[in-house]
Scaffold this motif. Sequence first.
Motif, PDB file in Angstrom:
ATOM      1  N   UNK A  32      21.492  43.559 -40.056  1.00 57.63           N
ATOM      2  CA  UNK A  32      22.137  42.312 -40.050  1.00 57.63           C
ATOM      3  C   UNK A  32      22.215  41.670 -41.456  1.00 57.63           C
ATOM      4  N   UNK A  33      23.211  41.114 -41.734  1.00 61.64           N
ATOM      5  CA  UNK A  33      23.657  40.464 -42.959  1.00 61.64           C
ATOM      6  C   UNK A  33      23.729  38.882 -42.473  1.00 61.64           C
ATOM      7  N   UNK A  34      22.856  37.846 -42.708  1.00 62.22           N
ATOM      8  CA  UNK A  34      22.854  36.548 -42.440  1.00 62.22           C
ATOM      9  C   UNK A  34      22.904  35.745 -43.585  1.00 62.22           C
ATOM     10  N   UNK A  35      23.935  34.753 -43.582  1.00 57.48           N
ATOM     11  CA  UNK A  35      24.011  34.177 -44.759  1.00 57.48           C
ATOM     12  C   UNK A  35      24.805  32.972 -44.587  1.00 57.48           C
ATOM     13  N   UNK A  36      25.395  32.284 -45.487  1.00 61.95           N
ATOM     14  CA  UNK A  36      26.354  31.074 -45.430  1.00 61.95           C
ATOM     15  C   UNK A  36      27.764  31.618 -45.633  1.00 61.95           C
ATOM     16  N   UNK A  75      26.652  33.595 -39.568  1.00 64.55           N
ATOM     17  CA  UNK A  75      26.791  32.538 -40.639  1.00 64.55           C
ATOM     18  C   UNK A  75      25.725  31.533 -40.061  1.00 64.55           C
ATOM     19  N   UNK A  76      24.722  31.394 -40.965  1.00 68.17           N
ATOM     20  CA  UNK A  76      23.490  30.572 -40.734  1.00 68.17           C
ATOM     21  C   UNK A  76      23.736  29.108 -40.979  1.00 68.17           C
ATOM     22  N   UNK A  77      24.989  28.615 -41.321  1.00 68.01           N
ATOM     23  CA  UNK A  77      25.250  27.467 -41.805  1.00 68.01           C
ATOM     24  C   UNK A  77      24.173  26.719 -42.678  1.00 68.01           C
ATOM     25  N   UNK A  78      23.326  27.579 -43.517  1.00 68.03           N
ATOM     26  CA  UNK A  78      22.249  26.639 -44.349  1.00 68.03           C
ATOM     27  C   UNK A  78      21.436  26.027 -43.464  1.00 68.03           C
ATOM     28  N   UNK A  97      17.219  46.225 -37.008  1.00 71.69           N
ATOM     29  CA  UNK A  97      15.946  46.824 -37.738  1.00 71.69           C
ATOM     30  C   UNK A  97      15.635  46.041 -38.913  1.00 71.69           C
ATOM     31  N   UNK A  98      16.544  45.576 -39.587  1.00 71.12           N
ATOM     32  CA  UNK A  98      16.416  44.688 -40.837  1.00 71.12           C
ATOM     33  C   UNK A  98      17.460  43.684 -40.946  1.00 71.12           C
ATOM     34  N   UNK A  99      17.022  42.439 -41.466  1.00 70.65           N
ATOM     35  CA  UNK A  99      17.932  41.397 -41.970  1.00 70.65           C
ATOM     36  C   UNK A  99      17.858  41.352 -43.548  1.00 70.65           C
ATOM     37  N   UNK A 100      19.135  41.165 -43.851  1.00 69.66           N
ATOM     38  CA  UNK A 100      19.326  41.130 -45.476  1.00 69.66           C
ATOM     39  C   UNK A 100      20.105  39.940 -46.054  1.00 69.66           C
ATOM     40  N   UNK A 101      20.108  39.775 -47.169  1.00 73.98           N
ATOM     41  CA  UNK A 101      20.912  38.461 -48.074  1.00 73.98           C
ATOM     42  C   UNK A 101      20.096  37.256 -47.756  1.00 73.98           C
ATOM     43  N   UNK A 102      20.418  36.481 -46.714  1.00 73.36           N
ATOM     44  CA  UNK A 102      19.794  35.296 -46.361  1.00 73.36           C
ATOM     45  C   UNK A 102      19.752  34.253 -47.636  1.00 73.36           C
ATOM     46  N   UNK A 103      20.835  33.890 -47.897  1.00 77.02           N
ATOM     47  CA  UNK A 103      21.182  32.671 -48.798  1.00 77.02           C
ATOM     48  C   UNK A 103      20.457  31.608 -48.147  1.00 77.02           C
ATOM     49  N   UNK A 104      19.926  30.812 -49.284  1.00 73.30           N
ATOM     50  CA  UNK A 104      19.340  29.506 -49.051  1.00 73.30           C
ATOM     51  C   UNK A 104      17.762  29.616 -48.711  1.00 73.30           C
ATOM     52  N   UNK A 105      16.973  29.187 -49.410  1.00 74.32           N
ATOM     53  CA  UNK A 105      15.498  29.567 -49.570  1.00 74.32           C
ATOM     54  C   UNK A 105      14.832  28.886 -48.179  1.00 74.32           C
ATOM     55  N   UNK A 106      15.010  27.783 -47.728  1.00 76.60           N
ATOM     56  CA  UNK A 106      14.641  27.490 -46.527  1.00 76.60           C
ATOM     57  C   UNK A 106      14.823  28.612 -45.337  1.00 76.60           C
ATOM     58  N   UNK A 107      16.126  28.932 -45.346  1.00 77.75           N
ATOM     59  CA  UNK A 107      16.582  30.228 -44.384  1.00 77.75           C
ATOM     60  C   UNK A 107      15.599  31.457 -44.411  1.00 77.75           C
ATOM     61  N   UNK A 108      15.703  31.790 -45.824  1.00 81.59           N
ATOM     62  CA  UNK A 108      14.873  32.859 -46.075  1.00 81.59           C
ATOM     63  C   UNK A 108      13.407  32.849 -45.704  1.00 81.59           C
TER      64      UNK A 108
END
Length: 401
Positions: A32-36, A75-78, A97-108
């Motif tokens: 999964x690619x989870x980001x803004x 899109x996690x919308x930050x 199995x794995x999540x990557x990218x995760x822009x925004x530190x609070x999200x990560x």
Amino acid sequence: MRKNLIASVAFLLASSTAVLAQSATDGKVKIGILNDQSGVYADFGGKSSVEAAKMAVEDFGGKVLDVPVEIVDADHQNKADIASNIARQWYDTEQVDAIMELTTSSVALAVQAIGKDKKKIDIVTGAATTDLTGKACSPYGFHWAYDTHALAVGTGGALVKQGGDSWFFLTADYAFGYSLEQQTSDYVKASGGTVVGAVRHPLSSQDFSSFLLQAQSSGAKVIGLANAGLDTSNAIKQAAEFGITQGGQHLAALLFTLAEVHGLGLEAAQGLTLTEGYYWNRDDESRAFAKKFFARTGKMPNMIHTGTYSAVTQYLKAVQKAGTDETEAVAKQLHEMPVDDVFGRGGTVGANGRMIHDMYLLQVKKPSESKEPWDYFNVLATIPGKEAYIDPAKSGCDLVK
């Protein structure tokens, strides 16, 4: 006859167990690619990071352990709560199995905590806080492209050496901004400089006028922009309206990438010093990758995009070497395997999950110096990984013996 039948069944069961041990646990590998994808960091990573992940899968052959590899994205919308809900759904019901990218530190940080609890892997390429491999580290969490310490050593260190020994910070009001301000402040002070003040602004701010006026009146030689994406671009544009650089103060874009320079334009961005973990026009290998990426996206990649390609590629290599996508086995390989690709040449992964690789100190060219579209940077220096990143033994991670 009955004995033969029992023996045959036992043989088949043993054979199936052996095959399962050398295959994906559910017949596929899903990342999964989870980001803004719609907000202030949409150009910073966004859909282009999704394309980079898909490129990595295709270049790997589309399969690992003879099962298909699937990329899903959202899109996690930050927002950490939205990201957490998506992560739980992906892990619990959609067999990610794995999540990557995760822009925004609070999200990560939120998603990594969930992964630690559920024993699932995350590889962060978009967020910056060193807490990910410090006090919030996880045996299944990895930090790949850059972090606030590397940015502080690169941009902060360069400007202090050039005489920028007094600083005022314009800081994004969340975990990433605090971490970047703190890391850079510490580095400035250790180098003999001073910090005269700071002001915090909300994420996705449209009006920086009051913040910039405080920075201007501080008399600091350097105004450190401890923010990213459109926040940095808007602050730079509005600083020009106040004549801040014309008055002799220097703007330090502490997290600024090729994508934001392109959006701002060379005329406005020229002369800015910044730090990235990758530059497309550095050598033949990076140019070849960038050409393929451009054909898919219409833009050249920054360190987030190329870092995501590297993270997906390394994860698939780890699955292949482990002979399974079971988390403990794959995490062990990710910690042990060297990283050697278009992004992380000669990279190593510390016990805290930090991928240690070289960073590049860059300066934005004048419009007259640019020879072709996207030719935006002069490479001022290569910062060795051991200088750029915190020694894992000093990171505060309780996994480091």
